[in-house]
Write a protein that holds these residues in place. Structure first.
Motif, PDB file in Angstrom:
ATOM      1  N   LEU A  10      49.160  -2.100  52.681  1.00 24.97           N
ATOM      2  CA  LEU A  10      48.497  -1.343  53.485  1.00 24.97           C
ATOM      3  C   LEU A  10      47.807   0.009  52.901  1.00 24.97           C
ATOM      4  O   LEU A  10      48.328   0.333  51.687  1.00 24.97           O
ATOM      5  CB  LEU A  10      49.480  -0.829  54.654  1.00 24.97           C
ATOM      6  CG  LEU A  10      49.969  -1.673  55.564  1.00 24.97           C
ATOM      7  CD1 LEU A  10      51.064  -1.036  56.174  1.00 24.97           C
ATOM      8  CD2 LEU A  10      49.075  -2.604  56.331  1.00 24.97           C
ATOM      9  N   SER A  11      46.788   0.485  53.319  1.00 30.66           N
ATOM     10  CA  SER A  11      46.126   1.605  52.925  1.00 30.66           C
ATOM     11  C   SER A  11      47.207   2.858  52.845  1.00 30.66           C
ATOM     12  O   SER A  11      48.161   2.726  53.568  1.00 30.66           O
ATOM     13  CB  SER A  11      44.993   2.084  53.592  1.00 30.66           C
ATOM     14  OG  SER A  11      45.445   2.496  54.868  1.00 30.66           O
ATOM     15  N   GLY A  12      46.991   3.767  51.822  1.00 31.40           N
ATOM     16  CA  GLY A  12      47.882   5.114  51.916  1.00 31.40           C
ATOM     17  C   GLY A  12      48.200   5.572  53.099  1.00 31.40           C
ATOM     18  O   GLY A  12      49.268   5.953  53.555  1.00 31.40           O
ATOM     19  N   GLY A  13      47.012   5.672  53.963  1.00 35.42           N
ATOM     20  CA  GLY A  13      47.160   6.254  55.436  1.00 35.42           C
ATOM     21  C   GLY A  13      48.211   5.577  56.205  1.00 35.42           C
ATOM     22  O   GLY A  13      49.060   5.871  56.959  1.00 35.42           O
ATOM     23  N   ASN A  14      47.853   4.312  56.287  1.00 35.28           N
ATOM     24  CA  ASN A  14      48.821   3.219  57.050  1.00 35.28           C
ATOM     25  C   ASN A  14      50.201   3.469  56.241  1.00 35.28           C
ATOM     26  O   ASN A  14      51.267   3.189  57.243  1.00 35.28           O
ATOM     27  CB  ASN A  14      48.120   2.103  57.343  1.00 35.28           C
ATOM     28  CG  ASN A  14      47.020   1.904  58.126  1.00 35.28           C
ATOM     29  OD1 ASN A  14      46.943   2.758  59.088  1.00 35.28           O
ATOM     30  ND2 ASN A  14      45.930   1.211  58.020  1.00 35.28           N
ATOM     31  N   GLN A  15      50.281   3.343  55.203  1.00 33.88           N
ATOM     32  CA  GLN A  15      51.643   3.361  54.481  1.00 33.88           C
ATOM     33  C   GLN A  15      52.585   4.683  55.273  1.00 33.88           C
ATOM     34  O   GLN A  15      53.592   4.592  55.484  1.00 33.88           O
ATOM     35  CB  GLN A  15      51.789   3.478  53.152  1.00 33.88           C
ATOM     36  CG  GLN A  15      51.228   2.015  52.581  1.00 33.88           C
ATOM     37  CD  GLN A  15      51.309   2.143  50.991  1.00 33.88           C
ATOM     38  OE1 GLN A  15      51.698   3.273  50.631  1.00 33.88           O
ATOM     39  NE2 GLN A  15      50.756   0.964  50.442  1.00 33.88           N
ATOM     40  N   GLN A  16      51.777   5.710  55.194  1.00 33.69           N
ATOM     41  CA  GLN A  16      52.518   6.891  55.793  1.00 33.69           C
ATOM     42  C   GLN A  16      52.745   6.808  57.186  1.00 33.69           C
ATOM     43  O   GLN A  16      53.820   7.218  57.513  1.00 33.69           O
ATOM     44  CB  GLN A  16      51.436   8.071  55.414  1.00 33.69           C
ATOM     45  CG  GLN A  16      51.140   8.440  54.232  1.00 33.69           C
ATOM     46  CD  GLN A  16      52.195   9.149  53.464  1.00 33.69           C
ATOM     47  OE1 GLN A  16      53.356   8.637  53.300  1.00 33.69           O
ATOM     48  NE2 GLN A  16      51.877  10.605  52.956  1.00 33.69           N
ATOM     49  N   LYS A  17      52.002   6.292  57.910  1.00 31.73           N
ATOM     50  CA  LYS A  17      52.234   6.078  59.359  1.00 31.73           C
ATOM     51  C   LYS A  17      53.430   5.177  59.855  1.00 31.73           C
ATOM     52  O   LYS A  17      54.070   5.303  60.462  1.00 31.73           O
ATOM     53  CB  LYS A  17      50.911   5.546  60.130  1.00 31.73           C
ATOM     54  CG  LYS A  17      49.668   6.412  60.401  1.00 31.73           C
ATOM     55  CD  LYS A  17      48.648   5.693  60.748  1.00 31.73           C
ATOM     56  CE  LYS A  17      47.216   6.537  60.627  1.00 31.73           C
ATOM     57  NZ  LYS A  17      46.133   5.538  61.009  1.00 31.73           N
ATOM     58  N   GLU A  34      57.121  16.044  52.504  1.00 36.13           N
ATOM     59  CA  GLU A  34      56.554  16.568  51.126  1.00 36.13           C
ATOM     60  C   GLU A  34      55.220  15.939  51.115  1.00 36.13           C
ATOM     61  O   GLU A  34      55.294  14.711  50.906  1.00 36.13           O
ATOM     62  CB  GLU A  34      57.683  16.296  50.156  1.00 36.13           C
ATOM     63  CG  GLU A  34      57.001  16.960  48.678  1.00 36.13           C
ATOM     64  CD  GLU A  34      58.042  16.674  47.761  1.00 36.13           C
ATOM     65  OE1 GLU A  34      57.615  17.274  46.549  1.00 36.13           O
ATOM     66  OE2 GLU A  34      59.006  16.247  47.750  1.00 36.13           O
ATOM     67  N   GLU A  35      54.144  16.874  51.091  1.00 36.60           N
ATOM     68  CA  GLU A  35      52.961  16.449  50.632  1.00 36.60           C
ATOM     69  C   GLU A  35      52.682  15.171  51.771  1.00 36.60           C
ATOM     70  O   GLU A  35      51.866  14.217  51.256  1.00 36.60           O
ATOM     71  CB  GLU A  35      52.486  15.871  49.281  1.00 36.60           C
ATOM     72  CG  GLU A  35      52.814  17.289  48.332  1.00 36.60           C
ATOM     73  CD  GLU A  35      51.860  18.406  48.584  1.00 36.60           C
ATOM     74  OE1 GLU A  35      50.825  18.359  49.182  1.00 36.60           O
ATOM     75  OE2 GLU A  35      51.984  19.386  47.590  1.00 36.60           O
ATOM     76  N   PRO A  36      52.530  15.371  52.970  1.00 29.70           N
ATOM     77  CA  PRO A  36      52.539  14.287  53.981  1.00 29.70           C
ATOM     78  C   PRO A  36      51.213  13.669  54.055  1.00 29.70           C
ATOM     79  O   PRO A  36      51.060  12.550  54.506  1.00 29.70           O
ATOM     80  CB  PRO A  36      52.888  15.014  55.363  1.00 29.70           C
ATOM     81  CG  PRO A  36      52.555  16.330  55.173  1.00 29.70           C
ATOM     82  CD  PRO A  36      52.895  16.443  53.668  1.00 29.70           C
ATOM     83  N   THR A  37      50.076  14.303  53.536  1.00 32.27           N
ATOM     84  CA  THR A  37      48.687  13.613  53.784  1.00 32.27           C
ATOM     85  C   THR A  37      48.118  13.341  52.558  1.00 32.27           C
ATOM     86  O   THR A  37      47.051  13.263  52.561  1.00 32.27           O
ATOM     87  CB  THR A  37      47.868  14.386  54.604  1.00 32.27           C
ATOM     88  OG1 THR A  37      47.796  15.746  54.282  1.00 32.27           O
ATOM     89  CG2 THR A  37      48.626  14.521  56.145  1.00 32.27           C
ATOM     90  N   GLN A  38      48.797  13.608  51.279  1.00 30.69           N
ATOM     91  CA  GLN A  38      48.257  13.481  49.976  1.00 30.69           C
ATOM     92  C   GLN A  38      47.794  11.897  49.824  1.00 30.69           C
ATOM     93  O   GLN A  38      48.338  11.177  49.931  1.00 30.69           O
ATOM     94  CB  GLN A  38      49.252  13.866  49.068  1.00 30.69           C
ATOM     95  CG  GLN A  38      48.535  13.793  47.549  1.00 30.69           C
ATOM     96  CD  GLN A  38      49.820  14.382  46.447  1.00 30.69           C
ATOM     97  OE1 GLN A  38      50.975  14.082  46.521  1.00 30.69           O
ATOM     98  NE2 GLN A  38      49.317  15.175  45.493  1.00 30.69           N
ATOM     99  N   GLY A  39      46.497  12.162  49.421  1.00 33.84           N
ATOM    100  CA  GLY A  39      45.805  10.697  49.097  1.00 33.84           C
ATOM    101  C   GLY A  39      45.382   9.803  50.304  1.00 33.84           C
ATOM    102  O   GLY A  39      45.142   8.798  50.376  1.00 33.84           O
ATOM    103  N   VAL A  40      45.416  10.476  51.596  1.00 35.62           N
ATOM    104  CA  VAL A  40      44.871   9.654  52.844  1.00 35.62           C
ATOM    105  C   VAL A  40      43.912  10.094  53.321  1.00 35.62           C
ATOM    106  O   VAL A  40      43.355  11.203  53.013  1.00 35.62           O
ATOM    107  CB  VAL A  40      46.166   9.665  53.856  1.00 35.62           C
ATOM    108  CG1 VAL A  40      47.362   9.277  53.664  1.00 35.62           C
ATOM    109  CG2 VAL A  40      46.303  10.906  54.468  1.00 35.62           C
TER     110      VAL A  40
END
Length: 115
Positions: A10-17, A34-40
């Motif tokens: 998955l994309s970085g954003g979808n991995q975070q979700k 920790e750095e919840p949106t880094q790289g998304v």
């Protein structure tokens, strides 16, 4: 495309979700992000911010550790600036701007309290 797709594809954003969703299944009372949106991407950032707010509104304690001052100003009710391992200043929501936060990070050593 499917629930069977490996998270690493998955994309970085979808991995975070997915990580947020997985964590929410156990209904924890504390989240440390920790750095919840880094790289998304921008859209994923907005989604992550919305989920973060929902968690707090539902009564969970949410600690956000971030070097992104805009992120902190967007999602936090209270910000504690830490410089060299010590608290340099505390801000409540709406009290600070980016310049004040950066200044607190590099403030004088005399004004710091042990954390």
């Amino acid at each position: 495309p499917s629930a069977a797709q490996p998270i690493k594809l998955l994309s970085g954003g979808n991995q975070q979700k997915v990580l947020f969703a997985r964590g929410m299944l156990t209904e924890p009372r504390l989240f440390i992000l920790e750095e919840p949106t880094q790289g998304v991407d921008v859209g994923s950032k907005a989604d992550i911010y919305a989920v973060t707010r929902e968690l707090a509104e539902a009564g969970a304690a949410v600690i956000v550790i971030s070097t992104d001052t805009r992120e902190l100003l967007t999602v936090c009710h209270r910000i504690i600036a830490i410089s060299q391992g010590r608290m340099s200043r505390e801000f409540t929501q709406g009290e600070a701007d980016e310049e004040q936060l950066v200044s607190a990070y590099f403030g004088s050593q005399d004004s710091r309290e042990a954390v």
